[in-house]
Design a protein around this motif. Structure first.
Motif, mmCIF file in Angstrom:
data_model
loop_
_atom_site.group_PDB
_atom_site.id
_atom_site.type_symbol
_atom_site.label_atom_id
_atom_site.label_comp_id
_atom_site.label_asym_id
_atom_site.label_seq_id
_atom_site.Cartn_x
_atom_site.Cartn_y
_atom_site.Cartn_z
ATOM 1 N N ALA A 84 0.786 -1.234 0.000
ATOM 2 C CA ALA A 84 0.000 0.000 0.000
ATOM 3 C C ALA A 84 0.814 1.279 0.000
ATOM 4 O O ALA A 84 0.275 2.330 -0.335
ATOM 5 C CB ALA A 84 -0.950 0.015 1.203
ATOM 6 N N GLU A 85 2.092 1.248 0.377
ATOM 7 C CA GLU A 85 2.847 2.491 0.513
ATOM 8 C C GLU A 85 3.847 2.678 -0.625
ATOM 9 O O GLU A 85 4.593 1.762 -0.967
ATOM 10 C CB GLU A 85 3.597 2.516 1.843
ATOM 11 C CG GLU A 85 2.701 2.687 3.051
ATOM 12 C CD GLU A 85 3.490 2.955 4.315
ATOM 13 O OE1 GLU A 85 4.738 3.017 4.246
ATOM 14 O OE2 GLU A 85 2.869 3.093 5.373
ATOM 15 N N ARG A 86 3.833 3.865 -1.169
ATOM 16 C CA ARG A 86 4.832 4.279 -2.151
ATOM 17 C C ARG A 86 5.230 5.713 -1.814
ATOM 18 O O ARG A 86 4.738 6.303 -0.876
ATOM 19 C CB ARG A 86 4.289 4.182 -3.589
ATOM 20 C CG ARG A 86 3.944 2.764 -4.045
ATOM 21 C CD ARG A 86 5.172 1.869 -4.078
ATOM 22 N NE ARG A 86 4.881 0.553 -4.621
ATOM 23 C CZ ARG A 86 4.508 -0.502 -3.906
ATOM 24 N NH1 ARG A 86 4.322 -0.375 -2.596
ATOM 25 N NH2 ARG A 86 4.289 -1.674 -4.476
ATOM 26 N N GLY A 87 6.145 6.274 -2.609
ATOM 27 C CA GLY A 87 6.594 7.625 -2.336
ATOM 28 C C GLY A 87 7.940 7.628 -1.653
ATOM 29 O O GLY A 87 8.786 6.772 -1.898
ATOM 30 N N VAL A 88 8.155 8.586 -0.774
ATOM 31 C CA VAL A 88 9.449 8.787 -0.135
ATOM 32 C C VAL A 88 9.440 8.342 1.318
ATOM 33 O O VAL A 88 10.375 7.712 1.791
ATOM 34 C CB VAL A 88 9.876 10.273 -0.239
ATOM 35 C CG1 VAL A 88 11.172 10.518 0.516
ATOM 36 C CG2 VAL A 88 10.031 10.672 -1.697
#
Length: 348
Positions: A84-88
């Protein structure tokens, strides 16, 4: 004391290997595939995963290793974050190294070989650098990190392994800094440095003001209610419904159709209970808590809606720790049993 639901060290470990995913930008980039460490970092190190969707078998093995060996999150939570998590701003730079972890068959030694991290009970301690080796503690838990393994350099001031080859942004103050969108990229104040978030368009999102202040990558559809992680985070966990194989999620206050297969190979929108998620079935709800259990020497995990059973011995362990739902031996074998879950109640 370790707690079954909220395990120690989230704050310490968030800085141990740095918080970047494979799609991350850094302080001066404009998004894209900056990534962390690996063969392109300072001094080389563990190769990062190739770009593109993640392999679900790699994620399962990596989650079992991390959940068993590093007292931060347990196995179920690692899997939820991987999907579920992406990005920085992720918990650890683990999503960049799932192939390395999945290739190992030597138990907790895999964490040391792929991430440079070892854990013991020799704390407390002050943050120190010995050469390029960082040691940080939270009470009795001590974390030693060979920063060179992920291509970084030790910094006592940052309590972190840092990439000094990247020119840092200007210093800033969280209370006074005005977050802005620059060319579709959130520009925020993080760790007292101006920092770029992900390039929102790479995820089909748009950079705009968030409902509760600041800027971030927001879904392009109707306004919706969701937790907002801020300008460094893209979180697909607030699933609203399924549009065929696509997940319709609320991302930082805006609806967005998500092609699950572009996040994790072969995944599609599924539902279980009240949860909608990218996964492989509806046999279990991946958002229902930390529910990994043991069957003999095997660990049984809710893997994105599918119940998977993995023999801990195939990963280099000797068995399964039924108290924690982890493979063994690990630091959990030295911990006291968890407190009984008191159920819902008021916070502190």
């Amino acid at each position: 004391m370790l707690d079954r639901k909220t395990v120690l060290l989230a704050s310490v470990l968030a800085g141990v290997v740095l918080a970047c995913g494979p799609e991350a930008s850094n302080t001066t980039g404009s998004g894209g595939s900056g990534g962390a460490g690996g063969s392109g970092g300072v001094g080389g190190g563990t190769p990062v995963d190739p770009p593109g969707p993640k392999d679900p078998d790699d994620l399962l093995k990596a989650a079992i290793l991390m959940g068993s060996c590093v007292p931060d999150s347990l196995v179920d939570n690692w899997l939820r974050d991987f999907y579920a998590e992406r990005g920085v701003d992720t918990d650890l730079d683990v999503l960049s190294y799932t192939k390395c972890l999945a290739s190992k068959t030597n138990g907790c030694k895999a964490i040391e070989e792929c991430l440079g991290v070892t854990v013991d009970l020799s704390g407390p301690c002050m943050p120190t650098c010995t050469g390029n080796v960082l040691k940080v503690c939270d009470d009795q838990l001590a974390f030693t990190v060979d920063c060179s393994v992920v291509g970084r350099e030790c910094s006592e001031e940052a309590r972190d392994c840092v990439d000094k080859s990247i020119q840092p942004g200007a210093t800033c103050n969280d209370e006074t800094f005005k977050e802005v969108c620059q060319d579709g990229v959130p520009r925020v104040c993080s760790g007292e440095l101006e920092t770029n978030g992900p390039a929102c368009a790479d995820f089909g999102l748009t950079c705009k003001d968030l409902q509760f202040g600041g800027v971030g990558c927001v879904g392009t559809g109707a306004t919706c209610q969701s937790d907002t992680g801020g300008g460094l985070t893209i979180d697909y966990s607030s699933g609203l419904t399924c549009d065929g194989p696509e997940l319709r999620a609320c991302i930082n206050g805006g609806e967005q159709a998500v092609d699950c297969d572009k996040l994790v190979k072969g995944s599609a929108c599924n539902s279980s209970g009240a949860s909608y998620f990218c996964g492989f079935g509806s046999a279990c709800d991946p958002f229902s808590g930390d529910n990994a259990t043991c069957e003999g020497d095997s660990i049984v995990v809710c893997h994105a809606g599918r119940i998977d059973k993995v023999d801990c011995k195939t990963l280099g362990f000797t068995g399964c720790n039924a108290t924690w739902g982890t493979c063994s031996p690990s630091i959990y074998d030295q911990a006291p049993p968890p407190d009984p879950d008191p159920g819902p109640g008021p916070g502190p």
